[in-house]
Design an enzyme around this catalytic site. Structure first.
Site, PDB file in Angstrom:
ATOM      1  CE  LYS A  13     -56.343  -2.269  -0.586  1.00 44.83           C
ATOM      2  NZ  LYS A  13     -55.836  -2.657  -2.463  1.00 44.83           N
ATOM      3  N   PRO A  92     -47.097   4.902   1.674  1.00 45.93           N
ATOM      4  CG  PRO A  92     -46.024   2.903   1.409  1.00 45.93           C
ATOM      5  CD  PRO A  92     -46.755   3.827   2.151  1.00 45.93           C
ATOM      6  CB  ALA A  94     -47.545   2.273  -6.818  1.00 52.97           C
ATOM      7  N   GLY A  96     -50.340  -1.493  -2.777  1.00 47.74           N
ATOM      8  CA  GLY A  96     -50.808  -2.294  -2.829  1.00 47.74           C
ATOM      9  C   GLY A  96     -52.241  -2.002  -1.473  1.00 47.74           C
ATOM     10  N   GLY A 100     -53.440   5.928  -3.500  1.00 47.57           N
ATOM     11  CA  GLY A 100     -54.243   6.761  -4.584  1.00 47.57           C
ATOM     12  C   GLY A 100     -55.495   6.089  -4.383  1.00 47.57           C
ATOM     13  CB  SER A 101     -58.199   3.779  -4.333  1.00 43.97           C
ATOM     14  OG  SER A 101     -57.149   3.458  -5.338  1.00 43.97           O
ATOM     15  CG  ASP A 131     -58.552  -1.495  -4.705  1.00 46.47           C
ATOM     16  OD1 ASP A 131     -58.886  -2.583  -5.156  1.00 46.47           O
ATOM     17  OD2 ASP A 131     -57.137  -1.851  -4.692  1.00 46.47           O
TER      18      ASP A 131
HETATM   19  O1  C5P Z   1     -58.036   0.653 -11.606  1.00 49.96           O
HETATM   20  P1  C5P Z   1     -57.259   0.322 -11.635  1.00 49.96           P
HETATM   21  O2  C5P Z   1     -56.094   1.169 -11.670  1.00 49.96           O
HETATM   22  O3  C5P Z   1     -56.054  -0.017 -10.196  1.00 49.96           O
HETATM   23  O4  C5P Z   1     -56.324  -1.248 -11.862  1.00 49.96           O
HETATM   24  C1  C5P Z   1     -54.576  -1.116 -12.356  1.00 49.96           C
HETATM   25  C2  C5P Z   1     -54.713  -2.906 -12.932  1.00 49.96           C
HETATM   26  O5  C5P Z   1     -54.217  -4.004 -12.265  1.00 49.96           O
HETATM   27  C3  C5P Z   1     -55.914  -2.450 -14.321  1.00 49.96           C
HETATM   28  O6  C5P Z   1     -55.783  -1.774 -15.277  1.00 49.96           O
HETATM   29  C4  C5P Z   1     -55.637  -4.474 -14.782  1.00 49.96           C
HETATM   30  O7  C5P Z   1     -54.009  -4.346 -15.312  1.00 49.96           O
HETATM   31  C5  C5P Z   1     -55.215  -5.318 -13.117  1.00 49.96           C
HETATM   32  N1  C5P Z   1     -57.005  -4.575 -12.501  1.00 49.96           N
HETATM   33  C6  C5P Z   1     -56.951  -5.987 -12.801  1.00 49.96           C
HETATM   34  N2  C5P Z   1     -58.530  -6.600 -12.265  1.00 49.96           N
HETATM   35  C7  C5P Z   1     -58.848  -5.763 -11.319  1.00 49.96           C
HETATM   36  C8  C5P Z   1     -57.709  -4.598 -10.801  1.00 49.96           C
HETATM   37  C9  C5P Z   1     -56.706  -3.889 -11.236  1.00 49.96           C
HETATM   38  O8  C5P Z   1     -56.667  -6.815 -13.446  1.00 49.96           O
HETATM   39  N3  C5P Z   1     -60.264  -6.009 -10.055  1.00 49.96           N
END
Ligand code: C5P
Length: 279
Positions: A13, A92, A94, A96, A100-101, A131
């Site tokens: 992504k 890879p 973590a 971006g 994982g998503s 995501d």
């Molecule tokens: O949802 P996910 O596990 O991918 O998000 C990882 C971290 O990124 C969250 O714990 C949060 O700190 C931050 N995040 C956020 N706003 C979003 C998505 C992620 O602050 N829309």
């Protein structure tokens, strides 16, 4: 006889834009992002079984858990599926690009095809990760809210991306925390039609990834990656994806993308680098 086994690709992504437009009371950030998927993917093989088991293989498997902490396992549980799962990692973690998503979303697609049931409730899908909803159907989409509002976008011109990652992990929460202004302008309410790759990249150049400056302050390597991509022949735009550290270079055709990838790989042999068409 019903189907017992299936395979799913979990493509990378890429956030071509990522505007942070606000912050909710629970700390999550409001986003406005143009998301695409690239033909560079993890591969998931799922076989119905009495107990769930996960094997993680492939060139990028180091450090990826093969137990219930893995999002693929959580997605299988959410779908009520017990299965022997092989996750072949090429992306890879973590980084971006939703490794994982996208894996979790691929697991939900696999479960849907094996069981014939629909996807789990949207709130439950979102609980796997912000995501995951946009990864359910890997195609160009606009993502808003914290990731749960998904809208179609005008047709994109054919494009190829080169993805490059310097091997530094930049934790997403730290990048959001380092972002000084949380309320930034969104993309225009209606995205314009784009006539070709040049026109599209001109428009993209007027948009942003608001997480790029804070990520660059945490990891100066990111600026080197963007600069290295930007100077390759035919690169129309270079920018960071998501919260980093993977960056992308955009190209009009596959030959230019492949030769840019080869030149990055030769100059920076320790970086992860891949190229592929936008799906
Ligand atoms: O949802 P996910 O596990 O991918 O998000 C990882 C971290 O990124 C969250 O714990 C949060 O700190 C931050 N995040 C956020 N706003 C979003 C998505 C992620 O602050 N829309």
């Amino acid at each position: 006889m019903s189907q017992l086994q299936t395979t799913e690709a979990a493509p990378a992504k890429v956030n071509l834009t990522l505007h942070v437009t606000g912050q909710r009371d629970d700390g999550y950030h409001l986003l406005d992002s143009l998301v695409v998927f690239v033909d560079v993917a993890d591969r998931l093989t799922v076989r119905l079984a009495d107990e769930t088991a996960l094997a993680v293989t492939g060139p990028m498997s180091a450090g990826v858990p093969s137990d219930p902490r893995n999002l693929v396992w959580k997605a299988a549980e959410l779908a009520g599926l017990r299965a022997e799962i092989t996750l072949e990692k090429h992306l890879p973690a973590a980084a971006g690009i939703g490794g994982g998503s996208s894996d979790a979303a691929a697991m939900l697609r696999a479960a849907r095809s094996l069981t014939g049931h629909g996807f789990p409730d949207p709130a439950a899908v979102l609980s796997l990760g912000a995501d995951v909803p946009v990864c359910l159907e890997p195609k160009a989409l606009r993502m808003r809210g914290i990731g749960e509002v998904i809208d179609p976008v005008p047709e994109l011109p054919p494009l190829c991306l080169v993805l490059a990652n310097p091997g530094v992990e930049v934790p997403t929460p730290a990048v959001f925390k380092a972002l000084t202004t949380k309320s930034n302008p969104p993309m225009p309410p209606a995205l314009p039609p784009w006539s070709d790759a040049i026109d599209f990249c001109h428009w993209l150049g007027q948009q942003r990834n608001d997480l790029e400056p804070p990520a660059r302050s945490i990891s100066p390597e990111i600026a080197r990656v963007i600069d290295a991509l930007a100077v390759t022949d035919g690169c129309l735009l270079a920018r960071m994806s998501g919260s980093g550290a993977t960056c992308f270079g955009m190209f009009e055709d596959e030959a230019a993308a492949n030769s840019a990838q080869a030149s990055i790989a030769a100059r920076f042999p320790t970086w992860w680098c891949a190229s592929g068409a936008v799906l």
